[in-house]
Design an enzyme around this catalytic site. Structure first.
Site, PDB file in Angstrom:
ATOM      1  N   ASP A 192       0.838  -1.210   0.000  1.00 51.47           N
ATOM      2  CA  ASP A 192       0.000   0.000   0.000  1.00 51.47           C
ATOM      3  C   ASP A 192       0.872   1.259   0.000  1.00 51.47           C
ATOM      4  O   ASP A 192       0.373   2.375  -0.109  1.00 51.47           O
ATOM      5  CB  ASP A 192      -1.024   0.003   1.141  1.00 51.47           C
ATOM      6  CG  ASP A 192      -0.378  -0.037   2.507  1.00 51.47           C
ATOM      7  OD1 ASP A 192       0.855  -0.209   2.593  1.00 51.47           O
ATOM      8  OD2 ASP A 192      -1.111   0.098   3.511  1.00 51.47           O
ATOM      9  N   SER A 193       2.205   1.063   0.059  1.00 48.26           N
ATOM     10  CA  SER A 193       3.126   2.188  -0.168  1.00 48.26           C
ATOM     11  C   SER A 193       2.869   2.823  -1.534  1.00 48.26           C
ATOM     12  O   SER A 193       3.293   3.949  -1.792  1.00 48.26           O
ATOM     13  CB  SER A 193       4.587   1.710  -0.081  1.00 48.26           C
ATOM     14  OG  SER A 193       4.784   0.587  -0.915  1.00 48.26           O
ATOM     15  N   ASP A 229      -1.187  -6.059  -0.298  1.00 46.61           N
ATOM     16  CA  ASP A 229      -1.525  -5.459   1.005  1.00 46.61           C
ATOM     17  C   ASP A 229      -3.019  -5.249   1.148  1.00 46.61           C
ATOM     18  O   ASP A 229      -3.687  -4.797   0.211  1.00 46.61           O
ATOM     19  CB  ASP A 229      -0.863  -4.079   1.109  1.00 46.61           C
ATOM     20  CG  ASP A 229       0.313  -4.067   2.058  1.00 46.61           C
ATOM     21  OD1 ASP A 229       0.385  -4.935   2.955  1.00 46.61           O
ATOM     22  OD2 ASP A 229       1.164  -3.174   1.909  1.00 46.61           O
ATOM     23  N   LYS A 241      -1.358  -9.316   2.772  1.00 48.29           N
ATOM     24  CA  LYS A 241      -0.567  -8.888   3.944  1.00 48.29           C
ATOM     25  C   LYS A 241      -1.434  -7.992   4.812  1.00 48.29           C
ATOM     26  O   LYS A 241      -2.168  -7.149   4.302  1.00 48.29           O
ATOM     27  CB  LYS A 241       0.710  -8.156   3.527  1.00 48.29           C
ATOM     28  CG  LYS A 241       1.494  -7.623   4.735  1.00 48.29           C
ATOM     29  CD  LYS A 241       2.936  -7.288   4.401  1.00 48.29           C
ATOM     30  CE  LYS A 241       3.174  -5.977   3.698  1.00 48.29           C
ATOM     31  NZ  LYS A 241       2.732  -4.772   4.452  1.00 48.29           N
ATOM     32  N   GLU A 275      -1.192  -5.483   8.270  1.00 48.82           N
ATOM     33  CA  GLU A 275      -0.379  -4.832   9.307  1.00 48.82           C
ATOM     34  C   GLU A 275      -0.949  -5.284  10.639  1.00 48.82           C
ATOM     35  O   GLU A 275      -2.045  -4.880  11.036  1.00 48.82           O
ATOM     36  CB  GLU A 275      -0.428  -3.314   9.140  1.00 48.82           C
ATOM     37  CG  GLU A 275       0.421  -2.883   7.980  1.00 48.82           C
ATOM     38  CD  GLU A 275       0.645  -1.378   7.910  1.00 48.82           C
ATOM     39  OE1 GLU A 275       0.398  -0.668   8.894  1.00 48.82           O
ATOM     40  OE2 GLU A 275       1.072  -0.923   6.836  1.00 48.82           O
ATOM     41  N   GLU A 311       9.334  -4.297  10.309  1.00 46.88           N
ATOM     42  CA  GLU A 311       9.758  -2.996   9.773  1.00 46.88           C
ATOM     43  C   GLU A 311      10.286  -2.086  10.895  1.00 46.88           C
ATOM     44  O   GLU A 311       9.668  -1.948  11.964  1.00 46.88           O
ATOM     45  CB  GLU A 311       8.583  -2.301   9.064  1.00 46.88           C
ATOM     46  CG  GLU A 311       8.980  -0.942   8.495  1.00 46.88           C
ATOM     47  CD  GLU A 311       7.993  -0.361   7.493  1.00 46.88           C
ATOM     48  OE1 GLU A 311       6.996  -1.019   7.160  1.00 46.88           O
ATOM     49  OE2 GLU A 311       8.247   0.774   7.037  1.00 46.88           O
TER      50      GLU A 311
END
Ligand code: KIV
Length: 273
Positions: free
Chosen positions: A49-50, A88, A118, A120, A187
Site C-alpha cells: 500500500d506504499s 496489502d 498482507k 499490518e 519494519e
C-alpha cells in the site's frame, strides 16, 4: 487450460522452507512492466500500500483504497510469472471484524489472482489472520513500524526502542505466528529485536529497516532505484533513476525545442511502390 493455471509460481511451501536458509528476496511492484523486469530475480513481489505514496503522491498509506490495491495487483499479476505475489490489505479493510477481513481478502484474491494478502498486524489482528488462514487465504503479517498507524504513533518512527515497545512488537510477532501467518514483515526495528523475533517465530521473517538478522529482505522499489531525493536510512540505492530520468527528460525537451527531434530515423516516409 487457462493461462493462469499454466503458470508455475512459487508457493507458500517454498517460502516456509526458506526459514534459516538463503535469504528470501522481495521487492514492491505496482505495475506490469516493472513486475516483468523484477520477476526472474525475486522470490516474492509485494503490491504494497506504499503505492499510495510512491505512485499516487499521497502523504501516507491511510488514503489507499481496495480499488487501488486491486488495480495494481492485477497489473503485477499480468507482468509476473514465477514470483509469489502478496497484496496489502489497505487501512480500513480488515480491522472491524473477521468477516470484514475475509470478504475483502476474498475480493483481492479473486480479482487479482494473487497468492496471499498482507495485514499490518497489531496483536488484535491475530483473530483476522487465523480466520483467513483457516478459510484458505495465506496471510503475511507486518509488525514493528506499521505505516497505517502513523496517526497514532505521530509519524514514521522506528519501533521497539524501549522495553515496553519491545514487548509489544514481540507480542505482535508471536500473535501473527501463532495465528498461522506464513511469513512476517518486520519494519523499522533494531537488529537485536529482529534477531530475537526471527529466532522465536516458526515462519520466515522479512526485514525492512530491521537488519540482516531476518530470513529475507524487502525494499520499496522506487527507494532502491533512487527515484526520490530522500530515502530512509535503511535503504541502499542500487541506481540513480532520478538523475537518469531528469537528464533524459531535459535532453528530450531541448531536442524538441531545437527541432532536433523527431529526426529522419524517427519519421515515416512514403513506401516506394
Ligand atoms: O506497503 C509496503 O510497501 C510495505 C513494505 C514497506 C513492507 O508494506
Amino acid at each position: 487450460m487457462s493461462k493462469q493455471t499454466e503458470i508455475t509460481r512459487k508457493t507458500v511451501k517454498d517460502i516456509a522452507r526458506a526459514k534459516g536458509g538463503t535469504p528470501l528476496v522481495m521487492l514492491t511492484a505496482y505495475d506490469a512492466p516493472m513486475a516483468e523486469l523484477m520477476d526472474p530475480h525475486v522470490d516474492m513481489l509485494l503490491v504494497g500500500d506504499s503505492l499510495g505514496m510512491v505512485v499516487h503522491g499521497l502523504p501516507s498509506t491511510v488514503g489507499v483504497t481496495m480499488e487501488m490495491m486491486i488495480l495494481h495487483g492485477q497489473a503485477v499479476m499480468r507482468g509476473s510469472q514465477q514470483a509469489f505475489v502478496v497484496v496489502d490489505m489497505p487501512f480500513g479493510s480488515y480491522e472491524t471484524s473477521e468477516d470484514q477481513a475475509f470478504l475483502n481478502a476474498v475480493r483481492i484474491m479473486k480479482e487479482t489472482g494473487c497468492q496471499a494478502v498482507k495485514i499490518e498486524s497489531g496483536a488484535y489482528a491475530a483473530k483476522q489472520i487465523a480466520h483467513l488462514v483457516e478459510r484458505g487465504i495465506p496471510v503475511m503479517g507486518h509488525v514493528g513500524l506499521r505505516p497505517q498507524a502513523i496517526n497514532v504513533d505521530g509519524g514514521f518512527r522506528a519501533k521497539g526502542r524501549t522495553e515496553t515497545e519491545r514487548e509489544i512488537v514481540i507480542n505482535e510477532a508471536r500473535a501473527a505466528d501463532r495465528a498461522g501467518a506464513f511469513a512476517i514483515v518486520i519494519e523499522g526495528v533494531a537488529e537485536d529485536l529482529a534477531a530475537e523475533i526471527t529466532a522465536e517465530v516458526s515462519c520466515p521473517t522479512i526485514g525492512i529497516g530491521a537488519s540482516a538478522a531476518c530470513d529475507g529482505q524487502v525494499l520499496v522499489a522506487q527507494d532502491m532505484l533512487g527515484l526520490f531525493d530522500w530515502a530512509p536510512k535503511f535503504v541502499r540505492r542500487y541506481a540513480d533513476l532520478r538523475t537518469e530520468t531528469e537528464t533524459a527528460v531535459k535532453a528530450y525537451a531541448d531536442d524538441v525545442r531545437a527541432r532536433k527531434f523527431p529526426g529522419k530515423a524517427e519519421t515515416y516516409s512514403l513506401r516506394k511502390p
